[in-house]
Motif scaffolding. Structure first.
Motif, mmCIF file in Angstrom:
data_model
loop_
_atom_site.group_PDB
_atom_site.id
_atom_site.type_symbol
_atom_site.label_atom_id
_atom_site.label_comp_id
_atom_site.label_asym_id
_atom_site.label_seq_id
_atom_site.Cartn_x
_atom_site.Cartn_y
_atom_site.Cartn_z
ATOM 1 N N GLU A 1 0.832 -1.205 0.000
ATOM 2 C CA GLU A 1 0.000 0.000 0.000
ATOM 3 C C GLU A 1 0.866 1.255 0.000
ATOM 4 N N LEU A 2 1.952 1.255 0.773
ATOM 5 C CA LEU A 2 2.867 2.402 0.772
ATOM 6 C C LEU A 2 3.491 2.604 -0.602
ATOM 7 N N SER A 3 3.870 1.523 -1.241
ATOM 8 C CA SER A 3 4.459 1.612 -2.580
ATOM 9 C C SER A 3 3.457 2.202 -3.570
ATOM 10 N N ARG A 4 2.220 1.738 -3.490
ATOM 11 C CA ARG A 4 1.182 2.239 -4.388
ATOM 12 C C ARG A 4 0.930 3.724 -4.153
ATOM 13 N N LEU A 5 0.858 4.122 -2.881
ATOM 14 C CA LEU A 5 0.596 5.529 -2.566
ATOM 15 C C LEU A 5 1.765 6.426 -2.949
ATOM 16 N N ALA A 6 3.004 5.939 -2.798
ATOM 17 C CA ALA A 6 4.169 6.731 -3.211
ATOM 18 C C ALA A 6 4.147 6.964 -4.719
ATOM 19 N N ALA A 7 3.790 5.932 -5.483
ATOM 20 C CA ALA A 7 3.683 6.093 -6.934
ATOM 21 C C ALA A 7 2.558 7.072 -7.288
ATOM 22 N N HIS A 8 1.464 7.014 -6.535
ATOM 23 C CA HIS A 8 0.351 7.930 -6.787
ATOM 24 C C HIS A 8 0.768 9.378 -6.517
ATOM 25 N N ILE A 9 1.525 9.597 -5.442
ATOM 26 C CA ILE A 9 1.998 10.957 -5.133
ATOM 27 C C ILE A 9 2.877 11.478 -6.259
ATOM 28 N N ARG A 10 3.767 10.628 -6.785
ATOM 29 C CA ARG A 10 4.627 11.058 -7.903
ATOM 30 C C ARG A 10 3.791 11.407 -9.136
ATOM 31 N N ARG A 11 2.750 10.611 -9.418
ATOM 32 C CA ARG A 11 1.890 10.910 -10.577
ATOM 33 C C ARG A 11 1.153 12.228 -10.392
ATOM 34 N N VAL A 12 0.694 12.498 -9.195
ATOM 35 C CA VAL A 12 -0.015 13.758 -8.936
ATOM 36 C C VAL A 12 0.939 14.936 -9.076
ATOM 37 N N GLU A 13 2.157 14.812 -8.553
ATOM 38 C CA GLU A 13 3.132 15.893 -8.647
ATOM 39 C C GLU A 13 3.510 16.179 -10.099
ATOM 40 N N GLU A 14 3.630 15.151 -10.901
ATOM 41 C CA GLU A 14 4.034 15.328 -12.301
ATOM 42 C C GLU A 14 2.863 15.639 -13.214
ATOM 43 N N GLY A 15 1.656 15.363 -12.758
ATOM 44 C CA GLY A 15 0.477 15.541 -13.598
ATOM 45 C C GLY A 15 0.065 16.983 -13.745
ATOM 46 N N ASN A 16 -0.946 17.173 -14.592
ATOM 47 C CA ASN A 16 -1.437 18.514 -14.869
ATOM 48 C C ASN A 16 -2.952 18.557 -14.690
ATOM 49 N N GLN A 17 -3.458 17.834 -13.701
ATOM 50 C CA GLN A 17 -4.897 17.809 -13.466
ATOM 51 C C GLN A 17 -5.313 18.998 -12.613
ATOM 52 N N PRO A 18 -6.583 19.371 -12.688
ATOM 53 C CA PRO A 18 -7.043 20.504 -11.874
ATOM 54 C C PRO A 18 -6.987 20.155 -10.381
ATOM 55 N N ARG A 19 -6.878 21.183 -9.558
ATOM 56 C CA ARG A 19 -6.830 21.061 -8.101
ATOM 57 C C ARG A 19 -5.687 20.163 -7.646
ATOM 58 N N GLN A 20 -4.531 20.418 -8.174
ATOM 59 C CA GLN A 20 -3.370 19.594 -7.888
ATOM 60 C C GLN A 20 -2.984 19.654 -6.406
#
Length: 134
Positions: free
Chosen positions: A63-82
């Protein structure tokens, strides 16, 4: 005249009951008259619940590994309300990190909200020092 006094007494009783109910909902403490009954009901409910089984540390590491990858995707992404997405992802990561540390008997800070960077770093360092990886 007695009719008016009866209405006032009834209204006072209803208002007092409503105030006690709102206080019970907001603080979680029942009115004094109901405390024994509520305590017995909670004991009965707790006796009927199955015991909680702890989550294995391996699943918490995944779960920690999955959440760490999710944080990286959010930081690199360009979605609204980042910022809000990042805050929610970090809060979820912090909760999973706390659970993982508790599962392997590592001291956990008592933060109500998310962890500070320093607290997160110390917990991650303690996990890595104890031989855990995610």
């Amino acid at each position: 005249m007695p009719y008016v006094l009866g209405n006032v007494a009834g209204l006072a009783f209803v208002m007092g009951t409503l105030v006690s109910g709102v206080r019970w909902l907001s603080t979680g403490r029942p009115p004094r008259l109901l405390e024994p009954t509520v305590a017995r009901a909670q004991l009965w409910r707790d006796s009927r619940r199955p015991p909680v089984e702890p989550i294995p540390p391996v699943l918490l590491a995944l779960e920690l590994s999955r959440l760490a990858a999710h944080i990286r995707r959010v930081e690199e992404g360009n979605q609204p309300r980042q910022a809000e997405r990042l805050m929610a992802a970090r809060l979820a990561y912090d909760h999973a990190l706390r659970d993982y540390c508790k599962a392997v008997d590592i001291a956990v800070p008592t933060a109500i909200r998310g962890l500070s960077r320093e607290q997160r770093f110390h917990m991650e360092s303690a996990l890595i020092g104890a031989g855990h990886d995610w």
